[in-house]
Design an enzyme around this catalytic site. Structure first.
Site, PDB file in Angstrom:
ATOM      1  N   SER A  65     -22.045 -42.655  -1.036  1.00  0.00           N
ATOM      2  CA  SER A  65     -22.987 -41.540  -0.878  1.00  0.00           C
ATOM      3  C   SER A  65     -24.367 -42.070  -0.532  1.00  0.00           C
ATOM      4  O   SER A  65     -24.734 -43.193  -0.913  1.00  0.00           O
ATOM      5  CB  SER A  65     -23.071 -40.732  -2.176  1.00  0.00           C
ATOM      6  OG  SER A  65     -24.102 -39.764  -2.107  1.00  0.00           O
ATOM      7  N   TYR A 105     -23.947 -39.813 -11.319  1.00  0.00           N
ATOM      8  CA  TYR A 105     -23.291 -39.853 -10.014  1.00  0.00           C
ATOM      9  C   TYR A 105     -23.929 -40.911  -9.116  1.00  0.00           C
ATOM     10  O   TYR A 105     -23.237 -41.745  -8.514  1.00  0.00           O
ATOM     11  CB  TYR A 105     -23.388 -38.476  -9.354  1.00  0.00           C
ATOM     12  CG  TYR A 105     -22.801 -38.405  -7.960  1.00  0.00           C
ATOM     13  CD1 TYR A 105     -21.429 -38.316  -7.773  1.00  0.00           C
ATOM     14  CD2 TYR A 105     -23.631 -38.418  -6.831  1.00  0.00           C
ATOM     15  CE1 TYR A 105     -20.880 -38.247  -6.496  1.00  0.00           C
ATOM     16  CE2 TYR A 105     -23.097 -38.347  -5.552  1.00  0.00           C
ATOM     17  CZ  TYR A 105     -21.715 -38.259  -5.391  1.00  0.00           C
ATOM     18  OH  TYR A 105     -21.185 -38.198  -4.123  1.00  0.00           O
TER      19      TYR A 105
END
Length: 732
Positions: free
Chosen positions: A600, A613
């Site tokens: 990501s 995350y």
């Protein structure tokens, strides 16, 4: 232990003709219907083999007069799936006139330069500019003086055609209603021989082609179809009467391993075996271990019969001149012993194939083809068939299954005979077969390669599956939600017109994609999922992990300790477990491969509200670099780092979308659809990028595909951003 005993093999086939299906159809549509019926049963006709034809009066497009036209299955067609465009059309009278210019140059009845040159004349006989190339079997249909002709490869009839006393058996079964023609390669000369045989025996209704198959005819299409079945059933009834049951093939020499044990051994040995046979061309595998197949492989006569090879040309063009029979004792041998036997057997096989080529080639022969076997027989385990894709390996298995039936029948009433090696070579390396191979389109980028997509139930993974299939890949769709994985597989297969491949079904029946459940945080689940992929295809070449976990923070932007643990378990450790487990397969195969992990943009952009995350994705970035070092030089490891992809993502349920819109102060109505809300959120994310464009599934898939493909064959240990241009994510 499981013992394979087949009490009965040869069966009767029933007519499926329904006149209501064809009563209002034209002659060509009726031919398609008849062809599909005959091609729907591999016991009657193998995939891609056999021909059907109809002679029909058509209007000549030039002078408007009636002309007799031969409609015949075109080159490369398949009776089961054939449609109207798969049939060639030729002026019948022009085809007959070719006999006036044909000369058997050495008067031997064997193939001559004149024989092969006649195929160049067929285009001059084409009716109505039909682009479909006619089959080399066209003269067989043209020169038989009846309107409708069926040429099939029925297992019971080929059993008679390959018996050393075939003509005597034929007379016992058919009396004087069927004649015999000794083996001849398909083509012009064989067509003339059939014409001559019918002229000499005007009352016959069919001909057995020695070593090859059956051809029969009628002046009514339904009658022709039902005659095919009648002649097949007479041969089947005779063989059934003489069926040897458990004493077939000389009786059992070995016992089969229990099914679970077979799966265990196959799971361990298949990647090694795939690597061994893929040293020149990579292959996709199909296992077949049904009772009938195992009875043959376990028998006393299997080594002798396997060495003889197949007889029907259509069979050995797929199965090669012979299979590899592995001399392994399933009761006393270990897996390591089996691997040693495989290496030894493959070495001998390649040497034999080179001798076969060198002893029979001539100055015009093409270069020697891949000397590795496409069929491998292992006592106690079963058959492994290989092909350039799953479809081809399944067809190869189908063909050798038919060959087993042929040998079973022939050996029950006589002695099985195979074609002389020179004749077999002349078929395999025939200039016309070589030309057919050269006309085939180039293979796709991912042909011959197996890709496991983890997270294929939704989002990027689901979209990626379609992209990989488009590029010729063989795909395993893995997901925590097994139903979602299977649904992805079904959607893709329905779209491309192939059946569903579910890992829990019979492994020989899986298609170019299977759906498999897999929890990447559980090593045993990953191990079992990869075993299913190996059993379906023989191994794994590439892995793309798109699965991820985004723990939703509370209103203060915090998540609990368990959410932290789960983030790292999925986004970091899960990727490691997958890599660690598949590395055993890669090591056994010793083939090139790759892994792509989806991380990501958040991995390098510090911000509040998603600490668990973001840090897990940052760890995943470094995991990519570590794995690239560990798995080199054969396996490349890279990553793709998208900015937030809202489209189709399971990580963006309605509640999270609403929470994000609220967080960023974006106006919305709770009455709006989830998709409309997602579009608003995606638009906001796009506005923060340099390109001002939405981040799409297609863009992520293209990046992952590119990293898997040969286009990035020198790239490893890198993370490719696909984020629209997030300046905060620029590395520094």
């Amino acid at each position: 232990m499981e013992t394979s005993i087949v009490e009965s093999y040869f069966r009767q086939v029933e007519s499926k003709w329904d006149e209501n299906e064809v009563k209002d159809k034209d002659a060509l549509a009726r031919l398609v219907y008849r062809s599909n019926l005959l091609g729907s049963d591999a016991y009657i006709n193998n995939t891609g083999g056999g021909n059907t034809s109809s002679k029909v009066m058509e209007k000549d497009p030039i002078n408007g007069e009636e002309a007799e036209v031969l409609w015949v299955k075109g080159s490369g067609g398949d009776l089961r799936t054939a449609k109207k465009p798969n049939f060639a059309s030729l002026y019948q009278q022009k085809l007959l006139k070719l006999q006036e210019i044909y000369h058997d140059m050495d008067n031997t009845g064997l193939k001559t330069p004149a024989e092969d040159s006649m195929t160049k004349m067929y285009p001059h006989c084409t009716y109505n500019l039909n682009p479909r190339a006619p089959s080399i079997d066209t003269p067989l249909h043209s020169f038989i003086p009846f309107k409708f002709v069926d040429h099939t490869h029925p297992v019971p009839v080929i059993a008679i055609a390959t018996a050393d006393n075939g003509p005597e058996l034929m007379e016992k079964i058919y009396g004087d209603e069927v004649a015999w023609v000794d083996w001849m390669r398909p083509g012009f000369e064989l067509g003339l021989k059939l014409q001559e045989t019918i002229k000499e025996n005007p009352d016959i209704r069919g001909i057995i082609l020695g070593g090859h198959g059956l051809i029969n005819w009628a002046d009514d299409d339904q009658e022709c179809y039902e005659l095919s079945l009648e002649l097949i059933n007479k041969a089947a009834a005779y063989l059934e009467e003489h069926e040897l049951g458990e004493e077939a093939f000389g009786g059992a020499k070995f016992e089969s391993l229990a099914k679970d044990k077979r799966r265990e051994v196959f799971g361990e040995v298949l990647p090694f075996l795939r690597g061994q046979v893929s040293q020149q061309n990579q292959f996709i595998g199909t296992i077949q271990d049904d009772e009938t197949t195992l009875q043959f492989i376990n028998s006393k006569d299997a080594p002798r019969l396997a060495e003889l090879g197949t007889s029907c040309p259509d069979h050995f063009l797929r199965t090669k001149i012979k299979p590899l029979y592995v001399e392994w004792d399933p009761q006393s041998g270990s897996v390591d012993d089996l691997k040693e036997k495989i290496v030894e057997g493959l070495g001998e096989y390649r040497d034999d194939y080179a001798d076969y080529y060198n002893n029979h080639k001539d100055e015009d022969s093409p270069d020697m083809r891949d000397p590795n076997p496409t069929v491998i027989l292992i006592p106690g385990l079963g058959m492994v068939a290989w092909g350039k894709n799953k479809s081809e390996s399944r067809v190869t298995a189908e063909f050798y299954t038919a060959a087993i039936g042929v040998m079973r029948g022939a050996e029950s009433v006589a002695n099985y005979t195979a074609l002389p090696k020179q004749e077999a070579y002349d078929i395999e390396y025939w200039a016309l077969e070589e030309a057919k191979l050269q006309r085939m389109p180039p293979e796709s980028e991912l042909s011959r390669q197996v890709v496991a997509v983890v997270g294929a139930g939704s989002g990027i993974g689901k979209a990626l599956v379609t992209r990989l299939i488009e590029e010729g890949g063989t795909v395993a769709a893995l997901d925590l939600n097994e139903e979602a994985a299977e649904a992805t597989a079904k959607e893709v297969l329905d779209e491309i017109g192939m059946g569903i491949g579910v890992a829990g079904s019979d492994i020989s029946g899986s298609g170019d994609i299977i759906g498999v459940g897999c929890d990447i945080t559980d090593r045993s689940s990953v191990k079992e999922a990869l075993k299913k992929v190996v059993l379906a295809y023989g191994g794994v070449d590439h892995v793309a992990v798109t699965a991820g976990l985004y723990p939703t923070p509370d209103q203060h932007g915090n998540v609990g300790d368990s959410a932290w643990d789960n983030s790292f378990a999925v986004n970091v450790k899960g990727n490691y477990i997958v890599a660690d487990e598949v590395s055993e397969i890669w090591h056994a195969q010793n083939l090139k491969g790759s892994m792509v992990i989806t991380t990501s943009a958040n991995a390098v952009v510090p911000k509040s509200g998603s600490m668990a995350y973001d840090t897990s994705k940052s760890a995943a970035n470094h995991l990519i670099r570590e794995l690239a070092i560990t798995l080199s030089p054969k396996v490349r490891v890279n990553g793709v780092a998208p900015a937030t992809v809202v489209e189709g993502s399971s990580m963006f349920p309605r509640d999270r979308v609403i929470a994000s819109l609220t967080k960023y102060g974006i106006e919305f109505s709770k009455e709006e659809s989830t998709e409309a809300l997602r579009d608003k959120l995606a638009g906001f994310y796009a506005s923060r990028t340099l390109t001002q464009r939405n981040i799409t599934l297609e863009q992520q898939c293209e990046a992952i595909y590119g990293l898997i493909s040969s286009k990035f064959s020198n790239t490893t240990g890198h993370v490719i951003p696909v984020d629209g241009g997030l300046k905060d994510a620029f590395l520094r």
